[in-house]
Write an enzyme that holds these catalytic residues in place. Structure first.
Site, mmCIF file in Angstrom:
data_model
loop_
_atom_site.group_PDB
_atom_site.id
_atom_site.type_symbol
_atom_site.label_atom_id
_atom_site.label_comp_id
_atom_site.label_asym_id
_atom_site.label_seq_id
_atom_site.Cartn_x
_atom_site.Cartn_y
_atom_site.Cartn_z
ATOM 1 N N PRO A 66 0.841 -1.194 0.000
ATOM 2 C CA PRO A 66 0.000 0.000 0.000
ATOM 3 C C PRO A 66 0.878 1.248 0.000
ATOM 4 C CG PRO A 66 -0.201 -1.197 2.093
ATOM 5 C CD PRO A 66 0.663 -2.001 1.196
ATOM 6 N N HIS A 67 0.517 2.202 -0.834
ATOM 7 C CA HIS A 67 1.352 3.396 -0.953
ATOM 8 C C HIS A 67 0.536 4.579 -1.438
ATOM 9 C CE1 HIS A 67 1.455 1.463 -4.932
ATOM 10 N NE2 HIS A 67 1.568 2.685 -5.417
ATOM 11 N N GLY A 68 1.118 5.740 -1.268
ATOM 12 C CA GLY A 68 0.479 6.954 -1.733
ATOM 13 C C GLY A 68 1.386 8.149 -1.526
#
Length: 153
Positions: A66-68
């Site tokens: 998960p990334h952003g």
């Protein structure tokens, strides 16, 4: 760039208790918020949930990243977690995810963000490394495995 330039031992969660995507991401945000008091878990989650809407960050082989990108952040942040039970993360291969790297980057840092994602992918490509991470007894041992492998890549 090495992962251990960003990841510290206290940002490793050896036994994630969350059973769903949102719960796991929130659990992985906690060590980041603890180490960076200016961060708000709600804002971090907003960024991650928005990214998940574009497509799952569960890449298969028991891995999710998960990334952003976050406005106002001045450095790349990283945490790691392991779920022995596995979590349905809508992975590409339809299987549960067990190993998680959470990456949050400043909104203006495409290069650093992509380098971190590529490095994580190379590290976790190895079946042997994934197996070692699953068998590690605690967060310290997980960190040491990542640290030793970080030298190889």
């Amino acid at each position: 760039m090495k992962l251990t330039d960003i990841l510290t031992a206290d940002q490793v969660v050896a036994d994630l208790s969350g059973r769903g995507k949102r719960a796991v991401m929130e659990e992985l945000c906690r060590p980041l918020v603890a180490g960076h008091p200016q961060l708000e878990i709600g804002k971090l989650m907003e960024v991650l949930v928005e990214r998940e809407k574009l497509g799952s960050t569960g890449i298969g082989d028991g891995i999710a990243i998960p990334h952003g990108k976050m406005v106002g952040l001045d450095t790349l942040l990283l945490s790691f977690g392991r779920s022995r039970a596995g979590v349905d993360f809508d992975s590409l291969d339809g299987k549960p995810a067990h190993l998680f790297f959470l990456v949050v980057a400043p909104d203006n840092s495409a290069g650093t963000h992509l380098k971190a994602l590529a490095r994580i992918s190379r590290l976790l490509k190895s079946n042997a490394v994934r197996q070692q991470l699953m068998e590690a007894s605690d967060a310290r041992e997980i960190y040491e495995i990542i640290e030793s492998q970080d030298e190889e890549f």
